[in-house]
Design a protein around this motif. Structure first.
Motif, PDB file in Angstrom:
ATOM      1  N   HIS A  47       7.718  -4.953 -13.237  1.00  0.00           N
ATOM      2  CA  HIS A  47       6.720  -5.419 -12.270  1.00  0.00           C
ATOM      3  C   HIS A  47       5.300  -5.119 -12.753  1.00  0.00           C
ATOM      4  N   LEU A  48       5.068  -3.926 -13.248  1.00  0.00           N
ATOM      5  CA  LEU A  48       3.729  -3.552 -13.722  1.00  0.00           C
ATOM      6  C   LEU A  48       3.290  -4.448 -14.865  1.00  0.00           C
ATOM      7  N   LEU A  49       4.218  -4.754 -15.762  1.00  0.00           N
ATOM      8  CA  LEU A  49       3.896  -5.633 -16.897  1.00  0.00           C
ATOM      9  C   LEU A  49       3.614  -7.059 -16.437  1.00  0.00           C
ATOM     10  N   GLU A  50       4.475  -7.579 -15.568  1.00  0.00           N
ATOM     11  CA  GLU A  50       4.336  -8.970 -15.140  1.00  0.00           C
ATOM     12  C   GLU A  50       3.076  -9.190 -14.315  1.00  0.00           C
ATOM     13  N   ASN A  51       2.569  -8.127 -13.696  1.00  0.00           N
ATOM     14  CA  ASN A  51       1.357  -8.232 -12.885  1.00  0.00           C
ATOM     15  C   ASN A  51       0.120  -7.733 -13.619  1.00  0.00           C
ATOM     16  N   ASN A  52       0.275  -7.572 -14.949  1.00  0.00           N
ATOM     17  CA  ASN A  52      -0.850  -7.188 -15.810  1.00  0.00           C
ATOM     18  C   ASN A  52      -1.519  -5.879 -15.398  1.00  0.00           C
ATOM     19  N   GLN A  53      -0.721  -4.971 -14.836  1.00  0.00           N
ATOM     20  CA  GLN A  53      -1.244  -3.646 -14.480  1.00  0.00           C
ATOM     21  C   GLN A  53      -1.180  -2.693 -15.669  1.00  0.00           C
ATOM     22  N   ILE A  54      -0.315  -3.016 -16.618  1.00  0.00           N
ATOM     23  CA  ILE A  54      -0.174  -2.241 -17.853  1.00  0.00           C
ATOM     24  C   ILE A  54       0.137  -3.207 -18.993  1.00  0.00           C
ATOM     25  N   THR A  55       0.005  -2.719 -20.219  1.00  0.00           N
ATOM     26  CA  THR A  55       0.434  -3.514 -21.375  1.00  0.00           C
ATOM     27  C   THR A  55       1.682  -2.934 -22.035  1.00  0.00           C
ATOM     28  N   ASN A  56       1.959  -1.644 -21.796  1.00  0.00           N
ATOM     29  CA  ASN A  56       3.199  -1.045 -22.307  1.00  0.00           C
ATOM     30  C   ASN A  56       3.530   0.210 -21.501  1.00  0.00           C
ATOM     31  N   ALA A  57       4.788   0.613 -21.560  1.00  0.00           N
ATOM     32  CA  ALA A  57       5.247   1.768 -20.781  1.00  0.00           C
ATOM     33  C   ALA A  57       6.282   2.544 -21.576  1.00  0.00           C
ATOM     34  N   LEU A  58       6.367   3.833 -21.283  1.00  0.00           N
ATOM     35  CA  LEU A  58       7.418   4.703 -21.814  1.00  0.00           C
ATOM     36  C   LEU A  58       8.242   5.214 -20.653  1.00  0.00           C
ATOM     37  N   ILE A  59       9.541   4.977 -20.693  1.00  0.00           N
ATOM     38  CA  ILE A  59      10.458   5.602 -19.738  1.00  0.00           C
ATOM     39  C   ILE A  59      11.076   6.799 -20.441  1.00  0.00           C
ATOM     40  N   PHE A  60      10.748   7.979 -19.946  1.00  0.00           N
ATOM     41  CA  PHE A  60      11.191   9.229 -20.570  1.00  0.00           C
ATOM     42  C   PHE A  60      12.216   9.855 -19.627  1.00  0.00           C
ATOM     43  N   ASP A  61      13.478   9.747 -20.004  1.00  0.00           N
ATOM     44  CA  ASP A  61      14.599  10.067 -19.127  1.00  0.00           C
ATOM     45  C   ASP A  61      15.248  11.383 -19.557  1.00  0.00           C
ATOM     46  N   LEU A  62      15.067  12.419 -18.733  1.00  0.00           N
ATOM     47  CA  LEU A  62      15.647  13.720 -19.050  1.00  0.00           C
ATOM     48  C   LEU A  62      16.754  14.117 -18.078  1.00  0.00           C
ATOM     49  N   ASP A  63      17.314  13.143 -17.378  1.00  0.00           N
ATOM     50  CA  ASP A  63      18.538  13.366 -16.626  1.00  0.00           C
ATOM     51  C   ASP A  63      19.625  13.786 -17.619  1.00  0.00           C
ATOM     52  N   VAL A  64      20.598  14.575 -17.168  1.00  0.00           N
ATOM     53  CA  VAL A  64      21.645  15.043 -18.091  1.00  0.00           C
ATOM     54  C   VAL A  64      22.554  13.899 -18.547  1.00  0.00           C
ATOM     55  N   HIS A  65      22.557  12.806 -17.779  1.00  0.00           N
ATOM     56  CA  HIS A  65      23.377  11.642 -18.112  1.00  0.00           C
ATOM     57  C   HIS A  65      22.512  10.552 -18.736  1.00  0.00           C
ATOM     58  N   GLN A  66      23.040   9.892 -19.741  1.00  0.00           N
ATOM     59  CA  GLN A  66      22.269   8.863 -20.433  1.00  0.00           C
ATOM     60  C   GLN A  66      21.886   7.714 -19.501  1.00  0.00           C
ATOM     61  N   GLY A  67      20.653   7.221 -19.668  1.00  0.00           N
ATOM     62  CA  GLY A  67      20.164   6.122 -18.846  1.00  0.00           C
ATOM     63  C   GLY A  67      20.669   4.779 -19.339  1.00  0.00           C
ATOM     64  N   ASP A  68      21.958   4.548 -19.202  1.00  0.00           N
ATOM     65  CA  ASP A  68      22.589   3.370 -19.788  1.00  0.00           C
ATOM     66  C   ASP A  68      22.111   2.061 -19.164  1.00  0.00           C
ATOM     67  N   GLY A  69      21.970   2.044 -17.851  1.00  0.00           N
ATOM     68  CA  GLY A  69      21.528   0.820 -17.187  1.00  0.00           C
ATOM     69  C   GLY A  69      20.112   0.445 -17.580  1.00  0.00           C
ATOM     70  N   THR A  70      19.231   1.432 -17.607  1.00  0.00           N
ATOM     71  CA  THR A  70      17.848   1.189 -18.005  1.00  0.00           C
ATOM     72  C   THR A  70      17.788   0.649 -19.428  1.00  0.00           C
ATOM     73  N   ALA A  71      18.549   1.281 -20.318  1.00  0.00           N
ATOM     74  CA  ALA A  71      18.581   0.850 -21.722  1.00  0.00           C
ATOM     75  C   ALA A  71      19.052  -0.595 -21.842  1.00  0.00           C
ATOM     76  N   ALA A  72      20.139  -0.930 -21.137  1.00  0.00           N
ATOM     77  CA  ALA A  72      20.707  -2.276 -21.236  1.00  0.00           C
ATOM     78  C   ALA A  72      19.764  -3.323 -20.643  1.00  0.00           C
TER      79      ALA A  72
END
Length: 301
Positions: A144-169
């Motif tokens: 949403h932030l990208l499509e509305n030109n609020q940002i040009t790039n983002a980092l999702i930094f996931d430190l949950d003990v379980h891998q962020g599989d859905g986000t990655a896919a």
């Protein structure tokens, strides 16, 4: 000294009457709000998203999936994969929380830092839910932030003990969102999806080594990517006593981790929005206190 103006995002529908013996602690959101209030961190700084519905989530999820979920028309196998019993209250919180993460990110862009008292549903995929996650607030917010030109790039930094599989896919083909997951390798999900960077930790890793990995990884990413925002999944299931964790991170280790992440983002001038991610504990109040750690650390900055 705590910052009384730290933006916090919360909605009253995040918790509702739910089986207290279920592995997923539905009361933790309300308890977290109460815990943060008891810490003196709530003033006129709480923002609430509008109650949600499936329409906004169509930007990242399969339209039929989100509407079938909303109307209780998913088959039993798909609901078992999610692991939560369907209810109208569950749908209300499910489709409101991503709007809360988006609001948190927008507040972070304005103020430098903001904390969502929910979020981190990183196991939700394009057309199915998994691991107590039905829709993916991280993928939705970044897109949403990208499509509305609020940002040009983002980092999702996931430190949950379980891998962020859905986000990655879901973000695999988006060149403007970099996904990083640091997780316990021999843990759920047992079929991993490749993030832009995955660091699988050995079972039983303790504070010192863990914090070194987090610090080195984030410092490198902030320098290399220069992101417009970091979406930080501060999962507390890394704690040594967590029912689903398998790591040996102390309570103090979590506090140091969150302080480290937030301080590095501040040092590099990168806005950071935090979500609470996973945490599992039969002691529901203790769990709320663990989730409050990231808010405490943010308030100190």
């Amino acid at each position: 000294m705590n910052n009384p103006n730290l933006p916090l995002v919360y909605h009253a529908n995040y918790s509702f009457n739910f089986d207290p013996k279920h592995r997923f602690v539905m009361s933790k959101f309300a308890r977290l709000y109460q815990e943060v209030d008891a810490l003196g961190l709530i003033h006129n700084n709480v923002y609430s998203p509008e109650p949600g519905n499936p329409s906004p989530l169509e930007s990242v999820h399969c339209e039929q999936y989100v509407w079938d979920l909303w109307r209780n028309q998913l088959d039993a196998k798909m609901m078992r994969h999610i692991g939560l019993p369907w209810s109208e209250q569950l749908m209300a919180r499910t489709f409101t929380a991503p709007l809360g993460t988006l609001k948190t990110a927008e507040l972070a862009l304005k103020h430098g830092i903001a904390c969502h008292l929910a979020g981190g549903t990183h196991h939700a995929h394009y057309d199915f839910g998994s691991g107590f996650c039905m829709v993916n607030d991280l993928a939705f917010t970044a897109t949403h932030l990208l499509e509305n030109n609020q940002i040009t790039n983002a980092l999702i930094f996931d430190l949950d003990v379980h891998q962020g599989d859905g986000t990655a896919a879901m973000l695999k083909h988006n060149p403007y969102v970099y996904t990083c997951s640091i997780h316990c390798e021999k843990n759920f999900p047992f079929r991993k999806h490749a993030s832009d960077l995955d660091i699988g930790l050995e079972v039983g890793i303790s504070d010192t080594h863990y914090l070194e990995i987090v610090a080195h990884t984030l410092e490198s990413l902030l320098v290399d990517l220069n992101p417009d925002i970091v979406l930080y999944d501060a999962g507390v299931d890394v704690w040594q006593g967590d029912n689903l964790g398998k790591l040996d991170i102390s309570w103090l280790g979590i506090a140091k981790r969150d302080a480290l992440v937030l301080t590095l983002c501040q040092k590099h001038g990168v806005p950071v929005a935090t979500v609470i991610g996973g945490g599992y504990d039969k002691d529901h109040q203790r769990l709320a206190k663990r989730h409050a750690i990231v808010v405490q650390q943010a308030a100190k900055l």
